[in-house]
Design a protein around this motif. Structure first.
Motif: not given
Length: 292
Positions: A272, A231-233, A228-229
């Motif tokens: 994170q 995909a964000e970063y 999930v992270l």
């Protein structure tokens, strides 16, 4: 469809607004145009006819609601959908900064904004001589209140402005200490004199030099959270995001992103992301910064 390039700029702006409302709110009427642009009802009607001529399948008038509604599958041709801009309009601080008519939202959804603690605003009487000194290569005498010593008068030669994500700084050559430093603008209490700069200070290497900071997802997280992270970063299938950061802003970059240090007691769900080249990054920090 007529050639959109032939539209006068002011008309194009109003039709872009019309599409903005259709895209984000699904509806628009003549009053929306008159209120947003200060035009007459007649001119608003002309604009709606013009848009219907350009895009006859974009919207349908509802006599009951006395407004147009966007048709299923509506795709704007003048307005380029911009989610970050829309969200910025929803934030009161960003909307105020954008200014009046640039905030085109008519019916905002319910919004709660986590507020920053209010800080003392920068005084124009301080900022103006700083900016002029940068433009004209001047030195100015400032009364400065640091957190580490009593206020005093000193001469500086401003070379630029730096925003840390929290506050504005003046980057300048400190004639008292013979070094470059960051001066928080709200801690400059007064400016009482200016003069032509003497011998030019050496160029500030930290202004132009950059360091590559390698960012990765905290490996202590479970696989699902990491995906999930990522995909964000991260970009594509990369495991590491490399960010080129001016050395001058490196401490602010780390603080702003919550990666100042690697504390073992910090939970991965909170941190994170981690810095992979920590030794190299710490080496690039200004002297004394790690001890603060």
């Amino acid at each position: 469809m007529s050639d959109l390039d032939d539209l006068p700029q002011e008309v194009r702006k109003r039709l872009e607004f019309l599409e903005f409302r259709l895209y984000w709110e699904g509806r628009v009427n003549r009053r929306d145009l008159t209120q947003a642009f200060g035009i007459s009802d007649i001119q608003a009607s002309v604009d709606f006819r013009a848009y219907n001529g350009l895009c006859p399948d974009a919207m349908t008038y509802s006599p009951k609601e006395k407004r147009y509604r966007s048709n299923e599958g509506f795709v704007p041709v003048l307005y380029a959908p911009d989610a970050p801009r829309y969200l910025a309009m929803l934030c009161p601080e960003s909307a105020d900064a954008a200014g009046g008519r640039d905030c085109w939202i008519g019916s905002p959804p319910p919004v709660l904004v986590a507020r920053k603690i209010a800080r003392k605003p920068v005084e124009a009487s301080v900022l103006q001589p700083v900016v002029l000194a940068i433009h004209y290569g001047l030195e100015i005498e400032i009364r400065y209140q640091a957190t580490t010593h009593k206020e005093d008068w000193r001469w500086i030669r401003p070379v630029g402005l730096v925003y840390s994500g929290f506050r504005w700084h003046c980057r300048g050559w400190d004639l008292k200490n013979q070094r470059f430093g960051d001066f928080v603008l709200t801690r400059i209490l007064d400016v009482r004199a200016k003069r032509d700069a003497g011998e030019a200070a050496s160029k500030d290497p930290q202004w132009h030099d950059e360091i590559k900071v390698e960012i990765a997802i905290d490996p202590r997280l479970e696989d699902g959270a990491q995906k999930v992270l990522a995909a964000e970063y991260l970009v594509g299938d990369a495991d590491v995001l490399t960010v080129n950061v001016p050395k001058l802003t490196l401490p602010y970059f780390l603080k702003l992103n919550g990666i100042e240090d690697d504390r073992p007691d910090q939970k991965p769900e909170h941190r994170q992301i981690v810095v992979m080249n920590r030794d190299q990054v710490d080496e690039a920090l200004p002297e004394g910064w790690k001890d603060r």
